[in-house]
Write an enzyme that holds these catalytic residues in place. Structure first.
Site, PDB file in Angstrom:
ATOM      1  N   LYS A   1       0.834  -1.203   0.000  1.00 30.88           N
ATOM      2  CA  LYS A   1       0.000   0.000   0.000  1.00 30.88           C
ATOM      3  C   LYS A   1       0.873   1.258   0.000  1.00 30.88           C
ATOM      4  CE  LYS A   1      -3.861   2.223   2.340  1.00 30.88           C
ATOM      5  NZ  LYS A   1      -4.684   2.315   3.563  1.00 30.88           N
TER       6      LYS A   1
ATOM      7  N   ARG B   1       2.075   1.800  -3.531  1.00 29.14           N
ATOM      8  CA  ARG B   1       1.012   2.297  -4.411  1.00 29.14           C
ATOM      9  C   ARG B   1       0.709   3.773  -4.137  1.00 29.14           C
ATOM     10  NH1 ARG B   1      -4.304   2.507  -3.219  1.00 29.14           N
ATOM     11  NH2 ARG B   1      -4.204   0.901  -1.619  1.00 29.14           N
TER      12      ARG B   1
ATOM     13  N   HIS C   1       2.597   6.080  -2.356  1.00 29.01           N
ATOM     14  CA  HIS C   1       3.661   7.070  -2.132  1.00 29.01           C
ATOM     15  C   HIS C   1       4.862   6.991  -3.068  1.00 29.01           C
ATOM     16  CE1 HIS C   1       1.463   8.409   1.354  1.00 29.01           C
ATOM     17  NE2 HIS C   1       1.468   7.188   1.864  1.00 29.01           N
TER      18      HIS C   1
ATOM     19  N   LYS D   1      -8.895  11.929   0.096  1.00 33.45           N
ATOM     20  CA  LYS D   1      -7.779  11.972   1.056  1.00 33.45           C
ATOM     21  C   LYS D   1      -7.265  13.417   1.135  1.00 33.45           C
ATOM     22  CE  LYS D   1      -3.645   9.387   2.324  1.00 33.45           C
ATOM     23  NZ  LYS D   1      -2.746   8.276   1.994  1.00 33.45           N
TER      24      LYS D   1
ATOM     25  N   VAL E   1      -4.352  14.804   2.263  1.00 37.07           N
ATOM     26  CA  VAL E   1      -3.000  15.056   1.798  1.00 37.07           C
ATOM     27  C   VAL E   1      -2.333  13.727   1.476  1.00 37.07           C
ATOM     28  CG1 VAL E   1      -2.246  15.260   4.212  1.00 37.07           C
ATOM     29  CG2 VAL E   1      -0.724  16.030   2.407  1.00 37.07           C
ATOM     30  N   ASN E   2      -1.594  13.717   0.371  1.00 34.59           N
ATOM     31  CA  ASN E   2      -0.835  12.521  -0.001  1.00 34.59           C
ATOM     32  C   ASN E   2       0.442  12.950  -0.710  1.00 34.59           C
ATOM     33  OD1 ASN E   2      -1.023   9.417  -0.208  1.00 34.59           O
ATOM     34  ND2 ASN E   2      -0.413  10.048  -2.264  1.00 34.59           N
ATOM     35  N   THR E   3       1.534  12.334  -0.305  1.00 28.47           N
ATOM     36  CA  THR E   3       2.839  12.677  -0.858  1.00 28.47           C
ATOM     37  C   THR E   3       3.352  11.567  -1.759  1.00 28.47           C
ATOM     38  OG1 THR E   3       3.318  13.901   1.170  1.00 28.47           O
ATOM     39  CG2 THR E   3       5.205  13.356  -0.231  1.00 28.47           C
TER      40      THR E   3
ATOM     41  N   LYS F   1       4.287  11.398  14.442  1.00 29.40           N
ATOM     42  CA  LYS F   1       3.189  12.335  14.699  1.00 29.40           C
ATOM     43  C   LYS F   1       1.995  11.637  15.338  1.00 29.40           C
ATOM     44  CE  LYS F   1       3.807  15.340  10.862  1.00 29.40           C
ATOM     45  NZ  LYS F   1       3.117  15.718   9.628  1.00 29.40           N
TER      46      LYS F   1
ATOM     47  N   HIS G   1       4.026   3.617   6.335  1.00 32.15           N
ATOM     48  CA  HIS G   1       3.231   4.855   6.363  1.00 32.15           C
ATOM     49  C   HIS G   1       4.128   6.038   6.046  1.00 32.15           C
ATOM     50  CE1 HIS G   1      -0.381   3.108   8.060  1.00 32.15           C
ATOM     51  NE2 HIS G   1       0.350   2.525   8.981  1.00 32.15           N
TER      52      HIS G   1
HETATM   53  P1  T3P Z   1      -0.844   6.480   4.919  1.00 35.84           P
HETATM   54  O1  T3P Z   1      -0.805   6.074   6.359  1.00 35.84           O
HETATM   55  O2  T3P Z   1      -1.747   5.632   4.095  1.00 35.84           O
HETATM   56  O3  T3P Z   1       0.550   6.608   4.334  1.00 35.84           O
HETATM   57  O4  T3P Z   1      -1.576  10.933   7.955  1.00 35.84           O
HETATM   58  C1  T3P Z   1      -2.639  10.346   7.305  1.00 35.84           C
HETATM   59  C2  T3P Z   1      -2.275  10.013   5.877  1.00 35.84           C
HETATM   60  O5  T3P Z   1      -1.817  11.195   5.217  1.00 35.84           O
HETATM   61  C3  T3P Z   1      -1.170   8.974   5.761  1.00 35.84           C
HETATM   62  O6  T3P Z   1      -1.544   7.928   4.885  1.00 35.84           O
HETATM   63  C4  T3P Z   1      -0.029   9.713   5.129  1.00 35.84           C
HETATM   64  C5  T3P Z   1      -0.631  10.927   4.508  1.00 35.84           C
HETATM   65  N1  T3P Z   1       0.285  12.070   4.498  1.00 35.84           N
HETATM   66  C6  T3P Z   1       1.072  12.253   3.370  1.00 35.84           C
HETATM   67  O7  T3P Z   1       1.014  11.488   2.420  1.00 35.84           O
HETATM   68  N2  T3P Z   1       1.922  13.326   3.362  1.00 35.84           N
HETATM   69  C7  T3P Z   1       2.065  14.190   4.419  1.00 35.84           C
HETATM   70  O8  T3P Z   1       2.861  15.134   4.356  1.00 35.84           O
HETATM   71  C8  T3P Z   1       1.258  13.943   5.602  1.00 35.84           C
HETATM   72  C9  T3P Z   1       1.379  14.837   6.793  1.00 35.84           C
HETATM   73  C10 T3P Z   1       0.387  12.871   5.586  1.00 35.84           C
END
Ligand code: T3P
Length: 123
Positions: free
Chosen positions: A7, A10, A12, A40, A42-44, A65, A118
């Protein structure tokens, strides 16, 4: 079933892209199936080779965090794109702001092999 590590890949990883256009996030957030019933916030996406990103699990330990332990900060800056949901966007029309950055990334790592599961943030 998709593992947490799969995941992470996919959601990130996008190593082959070096420059992005304004529509990058709108496209990627759809294509990578990141929306499930809601937009969603925010997603990086990380534009670095996978081994470099996996190596972050063995770099500096930092506080997470959330409540989880096992957060690691990359010792070098990485090319990333942050996708931020536009304020007025409503599911299923999830519209995103695309922002290219160079920052250290913070990831949560788990398992054996110890790999990113994550994305915790960037600094
Ligand atoms: P995931 O756990 O699926 O990677 O924090 C909640 C979600 O937001 C977490 O998803 C990660 C994503 N997120 C980013 O992708 N970039 C960021 O800068 C931050 C703060 C969160």
């Amino acid at each position: 079933k998709e593992t947490q590590a799969e995941k992470f890949l996919r959601q990130h990883m996008d190593p082959d892209t070096s420059t992005v256009t304004a529509s990058y996030c709108n496209k990627m957030m759809k294509h990578q199936n990141i929306m499930v019933g809601d937009c969603k916030l925010v997603n990086t996406f990380i534009h670095e080779p996978l081994p470099d990103v996996q190596a972050v699990c063995f770099q500096g330990n930092v506080p997470c965090k959330n409540t989880k332990p096992n957060c690691h900060k990359s010792s070098s800056k990485m090319r990333i794109t942050d996708c931020h949901l536009k304020k007025e966007a409503k599911y299923p029309k999830c519209e995103y702001e695309t922002q290219q950055l160079r920052k250290s990334i913070i990831v949560t790592c788990e398992g054996n092999p110890y790999v990113p599961v994550h994305f915790n943030g960037s600094v």
